[in-house]
Structure formats: structure tokens, C-alpha cells
Design a protein around this motif. Sequence first.
Motif, mmCIF file in Angstrom:
data_model
loop_
_atom_site.group_PDB
_atom_site.id
_atom_site.type_symbol
_atom_site.label_atom_id
_atom_site.label_comp_id
_atom_site.label_asym_id
_atom_site.label_seq_id
_atom_site.Cartn_x
_atom_site.Cartn_y
_atom_site.Cartn_z
ATOM 1 N N HIS A 1 41.152 41.766 39.644
ATOM 2 C CA HIS A 1 39.784 41.221 39.621
ATOM 3 C C HIS A 1 38.791 42.375 39.624
ATOM 4 N N ARG B 1 42.612 29.202 33.116
ATOM 5 C CA ARG B 1 42.914 28.926 34.530
ATOM 6 C C ARG B 1 42.025 29.792 35.431
ATOM 7 N N ASP B 2 42.268 31.099 35.492
ATOM 8 C CA ASP B 2 41.445 31.929 36.391
ATOM 9 C C ASP B 2 40.015 32.036 35.842
ATOM 10 N N GLN C 1 42.975 29.083 45.299
ATOM 11 C CA GLN C 1 42.869 30.147 46.298
ATOM 12 C C GLN C 1 42.272 29.676 47.622
ATOM 13 N N ASN D 1 37.756 38.742 35.770
ATOM 14 C CA ASN D 1 39.123 39.286 35.681
ATOM 15 C C ASN D 1 39.143 40.462 34.699
ATOM 16 N N HIS E 1 47.594 41.856 37.758
ATOM 17 C CA HIS E 1 46.563 40.809 37.756
ATOM 18 C C HIS E 1 45.420 41.333 38.621
HETATM 19 ZN ZN ZN Z 1 43.114 35.800 40.001
#
Ligand code: ZN
Length: 512
Positions: free
Chosen positions: A204, A13-14, A511, A239, A202
Motif C-alpha cells: 500500500h 477488490r482492493d 480488513q 495500492n 502486496h
Molecule cells: Zn491490500
Amino acid sequence: MSDKLIIFDTTLRDGEQSPGASMTKDEKVRIARQLERLRVDVIEAGFAAASQGDFEAIQAISAAVREPIICSLSRANDRDISRAAEALKAAQRKRIHTFIATSPLHMEKKLRMTPDQVFEQAKQAVRFARQFTDDVEFSPEDGSRSDMDFLCRVIEAVISEGATTINFADTVGYGVPGLYGNMLKSLRERIPNSDKAIWSVHCHNDLGMAVANSLAGVMIGGARQVECTINGLGERAGNTALEEIVMAVKTRRDHFNLDFGIDTTQIVATSKLVSQITGFAVQPNKAVVGANAFAHASGIHQDGILKARDTYEIMRAEDVGWSANKIVLGKLSGRNAFKQRLEELGIKLESEADINAAFTRFKELADRKSEIFDEDIMALVSDEEHSHDNEYYRFVSLAQHSETGERPAAKIVFAIDSKEVTCDGHGNGPVDAIVNAIESKTQSGSELLLFSVNAITTGTQSQGEVTMRLSKAGRIVNGVGADPDIVVASAKAYLSALNKLHSKVEKLNPQI
Ligand code: ZN
Ligand code: KIV
């Protein structure tokens, strides 16, 4: 007594939000199966409302993968949440992950909502999601730039509505370890019902601190779930890297005193698979999974290692799945041996016809290359998936000529919508000539952003794996091709990228 650290993988996903890293449904299922072998606790399989492709990939993963919890992201609205619930129907264990931005900047400029509206929408979303599953995660997006009083108000309310995991998002990689960890600690101390949820981090990597911030969130803030991706794949600088978190916690157990369910010997295989499918090469000096991560070049280090390994090695290469390239098959290997090796590598082909097609290509490769390694088989299967007959562009053959003092020339035969065409081209080098030949017919109007060649194994016999990144009208795609002849690999990579551009997948970024 040690606690368990939940490993939540969001590569699909990310990670996929990284420009050019988009994957097909079959590729996602292959990665999800490997993540199951790695024994991650949660797989965030996609964002169901983003596109029909994402929806179907989540459905397929929910049906194919039994052990980990399968999760879909959704914005905080009924439509997204219903879509996530629908896609997750077949999952043995499912989670809906809903989010809404809570920072003043995002609320005012992006959402154009007042804090009170965001508060109400967050509560309503969690309440709605609980109708489909009792495993609901809530993320305050841009949490690390949000006002603490407002965060406390929103999080207390969503926990009361039934959120079981609270994920403190450092969406733009703004956090620094001490501050980020202490914000989380303070939230847990101030929110009266904070003990009713598991806290998650979570992060980045915009400032290169995603792993450090996540570990601070665990140690200072008391988080017991880390959201991460294989190879640190993800938007912008990526990430938190799963392999770094896991090996830090294992190697420094004296400090962290935490357990996890991960089978670390599957780390390298997973890293290679993700890099091969997405075309995002792993830098040689990358911690844990880089080609040099365990290579000792200096004489002093080599001497020390020979006397006692732990003089310069804090973890063992075997523990993360590094092994010397093993010759697994050769020209005399039969179909059964090939099929068994596919199974051992966790590769499930759809039908006997697919196995036969892959076996034919294996035989062709074995005729040209006497030693076949696991990496070759993995590349062959990826290549097979890219070259399915239903692809709009399909490589057939090529001839190429280079000579000192002459301008390189190439001739290529490829199929466009099943009709074969032949074209010629010249260029500064053989790869330029082949790309010009393809473009003389396709006139794609795309821009080549990246061309990279990687040796899949060692030695000059190795197959070359080529990545071509193309951009057109704001879309960025990666094409990957493998072959012992790097000009052929380049042609395959270019056609694979054109196929992705041709597929015109419309996809929403959560986002935005
Ligand atoms: Zn993210
Ligand atoms: O970075 C982020 O904020 C996210 C959320 C959707 C959790 O990916």
C-alpha cells in the motif's frame, strides 16, 4: 534466462475498497474484460462473502472472462471460503485467496486471538480451500509488522497444507524498500519448504513507496508475483500501480531481467476506463498514464526530442497506448460502424436493445458535437449504464439561466421511481442552482465531498465529465455524468450518486 513476473490485478477488490469507488456488476464485468485484453495473469474479482453484489459480480466475471485466473478473496473461515468457491464455479481457472492477520497488534486488538489460534485457523483455512481448487493463495495480513519467527511458523505450515502462493502483505504501507525486500528474502531462506510456493508482494502507498517496495520485494526478496491496481486505485493512498510496475520492468529490463504477459498498448485504455467508471480522475503528472506523462513543455526538451527522441524519452507514448485523439465516428456513421467500434473497444452490450439505445444516444451526441472520439463512446456507454430505466432517479432535461449580476437559476425535470417531477432552484453558480433544485425534491441529507469536472477530449467542444462524491451516514459514493453541457453532466453525476446512496448496498470490508 529470465523469469516470468505474474501480474495479479486487484482493482476490482482492493481498488474498490477505496471510499466511493464501488462499482456495479456490469461495470466490473466491463473492467474485467479490459483486464483480459491487457493480459493480466490473475484478476481478483472481489470478496465473495462481502455482499450479494460482490458474489454476483465474481460469478459474472467467472463466466465472461476466459484467459486470466479469476480469484476471490476470503477471510480464513469455512463460510467465506465456501462462498468464494461457489462464486468461482464457472471460472475456467480459479484461485481462492485466503488471509488472516499475523501482526501482534492485529491479532490482539482486531482479531482478539492468540498466535496459536491464528496459526491453527490459517492452516485449517488453506486445507479447506484446497478442497475446491489446487490454486490457493495465503496472505499474512499486516505481514510487514509481524514477528519473523511467527511468520516462518505460519507460512511453513500453510505451504504444507497446500498453499501455492504466499503473498507478503504490507497492509498499512509501513515498509521501506530495503527492509521489506530483505524481510521477504529472509522468509524465503528460513522456511524449509519455501520453494514449493510462488512468492508475491502486496503493498500500500501510505508513504508513497508501494511501487518501490514491490520492486524491492521482487529484486531482493525474489517475489515473482506483484499485486497491483490500475492507476494505483485503493484504500487510503492506494495500492501499487500496475502501469508503473510493468513499465519499470519493461524499460529497465537490463536491471530486472524479467518477462511478463501484459500487452502494454492497452494500458492507457484500461486506465481511462477505470477512471471513468469510478470517478477517480488521474492526476496530470501521474507516471505513465497522466495526461502530461509524455508532454514536453520546455524549449530545451522539445528541441532535444526533435533531434533524437531518446534524449528525453525513456519510453514511447505509443507503447502504453497513448495516441493523438482519433476522430473515429461522426454524424453520418451508421449503426454497423458504431457497433464495430464498440467491439474494437472491447465493449459488449447485453442485447440488441442496449445497442439500439446506445446508438440513439450516439446520434444525439453527434448532432451536437461533430467529431466523436473513442473517449466519447466510452463515456456514452458508462452514462447509458447509469441511466437505465430501473435507476430510481433518472435525468430527463434541464434549463438554466446565468447572467452577470443575476443569481443563477435552474429548472430540472427528472424521474423518481419512473414518475417525472419538475423543480426549480437558485444558487451561487449554475451547478449550485441545479443541485439545490434536485435537493428541493429529494432532500437526501447527503454531504457533497467532491465536485470535479474533466474534459474528456481536447478543445471547447469536448464533453465534460463530472464526478460528484457524496457522503451520508458513513457511506461514500461517487456519481459520474458526461455531456457537452457541463451543467447537464453535473445533474447526471449528482443523480447517479443519489442512486448509489439509494441502493443501500451493505458490504463488509475484509480488513475490519
Ligand atoms: Zn491490500
Ligand atoms: O492489504 C492487505 O493486507 C490485503 C490483504 C487482504 C491481502 O489487501
